[in-house]
Design a protein around this motif. Structure first.
Motif, PDB file in Angstrom:
ATOM      1  N   SER A 134       0.830  -1.185   0.000  1.00 25.34           N
ATOM      2  CA  SER A 134       0.000   0.000   0.000  1.00 25.34           C
ATOM      3  C   SER A 134       0.874   1.248   0.000  1.00 25.34           C
ATOM      4  O   SER A 134       2.012   1.226   0.450  1.00 25.34           O
ATOM      5  CB  SER A 134      -0.900   0.007   1.235  1.00 25.34           C
ATOM      6  OG  SER A 134      -0.130  -0.065   2.396  1.00 25.34           O
ATOM      7  N   PRO A 135       0.335   2.387  -0.519  1.00 28.11           N
ATOM      8  CA  PRO A 135       1.143   3.602  -0.578  1.00 28.11           C
ATOM      9  C   PRO A 135       1.564   4.061   0.808  1.00 28.11           C
ATOM     10  O   PRO A 135       0.869   3.878   1.796  1.00 28.11           O
ATOM     11  CB  PRO A 135       0.183   4.614  -1.233  1.00 28.11           C
ATOM     12  CG  PRO A 135      -0.818   3.782  -1.967  1.00 28.11           C
ATOM     13  CD  PRO A 135      -0.979   2.536  -1.145  1.00 28.11           C
ATOM     14  N   THR A 136       2.736   4.689   0.878  1.00 24.32           N
ATOM     15  CA  THR A 136       3.215   5.234   2.131  1.00 24.32           C
ATOM     16  C   THR A 136       3.598   6.685   1.914  1.00 24.32           C
ATOM     17  O   THR A 136       3.750   7.151   0.789  1.00 24.32           O
ATOM     18  CB  THR A 136       4.464   4.475   2.632  1.00 24.32           C
ATOM     19  OG1 THR A 136       5.558   4.806   1.780  1.00 24.32           O
ATOM     20  CG2 THR A 136       4.256   2.977   2.649  1.00 24.32           C
ATOM     21  N   ALA A 137       3.782   7.374   3.001  1.00 25.53           N
ATOM     22  CA  ALA A 137       4.161   8.777   2.915  1.00 25.53           C
ATOM     23  C   ALA A 137       5.513   8.959   2.254  1.00 25.53           C
ATOM     24  O   ALA A 137       5.828  10.015   1.732  1.00 25.53           O
ATOM     25  CB  ALA A 137       4.187   9.386   4.317  1.00 25.53           C
ATOM     26  N   ALA A 138       6.320   7.912   2.281  1.00 24.44           N
ATOM     27  CA  ALA A 138       7.666   8.034   1.723  1.00 24.44           C
ATOM     28  C   ALA A 138       7.689   7.897   0.215  1.00 24.44           C
ATOM     29  O   ALA A 138       8.696   8.166  -0.426  1.00 24.44           O
ATOM     30  CB  ALA A 138       8.588   6.970   2.343  1.00 24.44           C
ATOM     31  N   GLU A 139       6.565   7.440  -0.403  1.00 17.20           N
ATOM     32  CA  GLU A 139       6.580   7.209  -1.837  1.00 17.20           C
ATOM     33  C   GLU A 139       6.692   8.518  -2.597  1.00 17.20           C
ATOM     34  O   GLU A 139       6.213   9.556  -2.180  1.00 17.20           O
ATOM     35  CB  GLU A 139       5.332   6.437  -2.268  1.00 17.20           C
ATOM     36  CG  GLU A 139       5.396   4.975  -1.865  1.00 17.20           C
ATOM     37  CD  GLU A 139       4.200   4.198  -2.359  1.00 17.20           C
ATOM     38  OE1 GLU A 139       3.219   4.827  -2.759  1.00 17.20           O
ATOM     39  OE2 GLU A 139       4.244   2.966  -2.332  1.00 17.20           O
ATOM     40  N   GLY A 140       7.278   8.473  -3.740  1.00 17.10           N
ATOM     41  CA  GLY A 140       7.419   9.643  -4.585  1.00 17.10           C
ATOM     42  C   GLY A 140       8.036   9.221  -5.885  1.00 17.10           C
ATOM     43  O   GLY A 140       8.229   8.042  -6.143  1.00 17.10           O
ATOM     44  N   THR A 141       8.357  10.164  -6.739  1.00 15.25           N
ATOM     45  CA  THR A 141       8.940   9.833  -8.017  1.00 15.25           C
ATOM     46  C   THR A 141      10.421  10.162  -8.001  1.00 15.25           C
ATOM     47  O   THR A 141      10.850  11.170  -7.474  1.00 15.25           O
ATOM     48  CB  THR A 141       8.252  10.609  -9.144  1.00 15.25           C
ATOM     49  OG1 THR A 141       8.380  12.012  -8.879  1.00 15.25           O
ATOM     50  CG2 THR A 141       6.788  10.233  -9.231  1.00 15.25           C
TER      51      THR A 141
ATOM     52  N   HIS B  19      17.158  10.394  -2.452  1.00 18.55           N
ATOM     53  CA  HIS B  19      17.621   9.252  -1.655  1.00 18.55           C
ATOM     54  C   HIS B  19      16.649   8.953  -0.518  1.00 18.55           C
ATOM     55  O   HIS B  19      16.405   7.785  -0.184  1.00 18.55           O
ATOM     56  CB  HIS B  19      19.023   9.555  -1.116  1.00 18.55           C
ATOM     57  CG  HIS B  19      19.765   8.334  -0.660  1.00 18.55           C
ATOM     58  ND1 HIS B  19      20.428   8.262   0.547  1.00 18.55           N
ATOM     59  CD2 HIS B  19      19.968   7.134  -1.257  1.00 18.55           C
ATOM     60  CE1 HIS B  19      20.998   7.076   0.675  1.00 18.55           C
ATOM     61  NE2 HIS B  19      20.739   6.371  -0.405  1.00 18.55           N
ATOM     62  N   GLU B  20      16.077   9.990   0.068  1.00 19.66           N
ATOM     63  CA  GLU B  20      15.104   9.767   1.140  1.00 19.66           C
ATOM     64  C   GLU B  20      13.877   9.024   0.630  1.00 19.66           C
ATOM     65  O   GLU B  20      13.362   8.123   1.300  1.00 19.66           O
ATOM     66  CB  GLU B  20      14.685  11.105   1.752  1.00 19.66           C
ATOM     67  CG  GLU B  20      13.700  10.949   2.903  1.00 19.66           C
ATOM     68  CD  GLU B  20      13.401  12.252   3.605  1.00 19.66           C
ATOM     69  OE1 GLU B  20      12.557  12.243   4.506  1.00 19.66           O
ATOM     70  OE2 GLU B  20      14.018  13.272   3.252  1.00 19.66           O
ATOM     71  N   VAL B  21      13.411   9.375  -0.564  1.00 19.16           N
ATOM     72  CA  VAL B  21      12.274   8.666  -1.162  1.00 19.16           C
ATOM     73  C   VAL B  21      12.623   7.197  -1.394  1.00 19.16           C
ATOM     74  O   VAL B  21      11.858   6.285  -1.051  1.00 19.16           O
ATOM     75  CB  VAL B  21      11.845   9.332  -2.480  1.00 19.16           C
ATOM     76  CG1 VAL B  21      10.849   8.453  -3.238  1.00 19.16           C
ATOM     77  CG2 VAL B  21      11.216  10.693  -2.205  1.00 19.16           C
TER      78      VAL B  21
END
Length: 415
Positions: free
Chosen positions: A238-245, A294-296
């Motif tokens: 499931s999506p998390t707050a850390a997801e991004g492109t 890198h954080e993503v």
């Protein structure tokens, strides 16, 4: 519109000449893989390893952070994490702030960190370096992977080693045996395709050409793959707050690690006899603007791996699964002018699971005694893979790692 024949549909959708035919001929479908469930020997416990490749060259110094080292802060003033942000593991090292799930595994004794892993005479080419890691042969190019040689020696069936990546990695290629490639992506279908059409197009018709029949069967497998991916991925993808492109860098890997690990979990829970799984995450070639990207990436890695290990703890078979996370090289110690880091050499390897001997292994690389600005490796990568071969796959490391005469690390508990 006219009712489409199977041939017309397959040609129009590109299936006959493309991926479905390739999957039908040289791969294995997830449905077929799951049908092998329950084939593990009931008389003994069997271990499994999941190899997680981080493509692009992960910045090890900002993954396992030497927060107490002045040289770290001096070399990368804009990229270094202050001690108060790091998830401290001891009085010298800590994890990146995004790795909260891995920190919990560390606290539970289920995470091992191997310091300073590399190979002799480092090569800063993504592709040559990854080739060395996957073939286990640092001295000269090789045409087989270290897992592939294990497949050869055990005369293993195709389902013994499975990749959930878009293409089969060299890691799983032997001389007489090869692992299976099961892409997690499934097949995107046009809106006008109905369940009735899917059923009709997937049936083998008497007298049709063999290639067309194989393509149609593979098409049906890919449709089924799409359904199974959605079902399997729900618990941990499931999506998390850390997801991004993160920008693609052309160095390999995809961005759906959680989905790949969810499929591994589904197979383990179904009793599939696979001993080695290969999955990956790309995007780690952080030459510019590293902090945010890198954080993503580490947030995605953390959610996927920690969620997978937690899920595996719920079954006896899952407790025999180990996860090994590695990258082709680390980054240079000193930051560049673009708030990023360039290709380096040694870096940490992470090993997680219920049987893992948690804690630090090996010696940290010095940040002041450098090799032309790069870290000197303190641990041979074959000591890590040798431990996997000896303790997980019940094999002789010297037989499968060319020229290896070292000592495998004690990364796994007995029993």
């Amino acid at each position: 519109m006219d009712r489409p024949t199977r041939r017309r549909f397959l040609l129009a959708s590109g299936v006959v000449g493309g991926g479905a035919l390739a999957a039908g001929v040289g791969g294995i479908s997830l449905a077929r893989l799951l049908r092998t469930g329950g084939e593990r020997p009931a008389t003994r416990r069997v271990d499994t390893v999941v190899l997680v490749t981080l493509y692009g060259g992960n910045d090890g110094l900002n993954t396992v952070v030497p927060y107490a080292d002045r040289a770290y802060h001096s070399a990368r003033p804009e990229l270094a994490y202050p001690p108060e942000r790091v998830l401290a593991l001891d009085d010298r090292h800590g994890l990146h702030p995004a790795l909260t799930g891995l920190k919990r595994l560390w606290d539970d004794g289920r995470l091992a960190i191997v310091h300073g892993v590399g190979y002799p005479r480092p090569d800063r080419s993504h592709f040559r370096s990854m080739d060395i890691w996957q073939t286990g042969t640092p001295d000269a190019p090789a045409d087989t992977g270290w897992v592939g040689r294990w497949l050869d020696s055990t005369r293993a069936p195709v389902e013994a080693a499975v990749s959930f990546e878009p293409v089969l990695p060299p890691l799983l290629v032997g001389r007489t045996r090869v692992g299976a490639c099961v892409s997690y992506q499934g097949l995107e279908l046009p809106d006008w395709v109905t369940p009735t059409m899917i059923a009709a197009l997937g049936r083998v018709e008497p007298g049709e050409p063999d290639a067309q029949a194989r393509a149609a069967a593979a098409y049906a497998d890919l449709v089924e793959m799409g359904r199974l991916v959605r079902e399997a991925a729900d618990p941990i993808a499931s999506p998390t707050a850390a997801e991004g492109t993160v920008p693609a860098t052309g160095t390999g890997g995809g961005g759906a690690l959680a989905a790949q690990l969810a499929l591994v979990a589904r197979c383990v829970e179904a009793g599939v006899p696979t001993r080695v799984y290969s999955v990956s995450l790309g995007g780690f070639d952080t030459h510019a603007g590293e902090l945010a990207a890198h954080e993503v990436l580490l947030g995605q890695l953390d959610a996927a791996v920690a969620g997978f290990v937690t899920r595996m703890a719920g079954s006896a078979a899952g407790q025999r699964v180990a996860v090994v996370v590695y990258s082709e090289f680390g980054r240079r110690v000193r930051a560049n002018a673009s708030d990023g880091t360039d290709h380096g050499t040694a870096g940490p390897v992470l090993v997680a699971g219920a049987r893992v001997a948690g804690g630090f292994h090996g010696a940290p690389s010095s940040l002041t005694d450098l090799d032309g600005g790069d870290l000197k490796a303190t641990t041979d990568f074959r000591d890590v893979f040798g431990a996997v071969l000896a303790s997980v796959l019940d094999a002789d490391p010297e037989q499968h790692l060319d020229g290896y005469r070292g000592r495998p690390l004690p990364l796994f508990r007995r029993g």
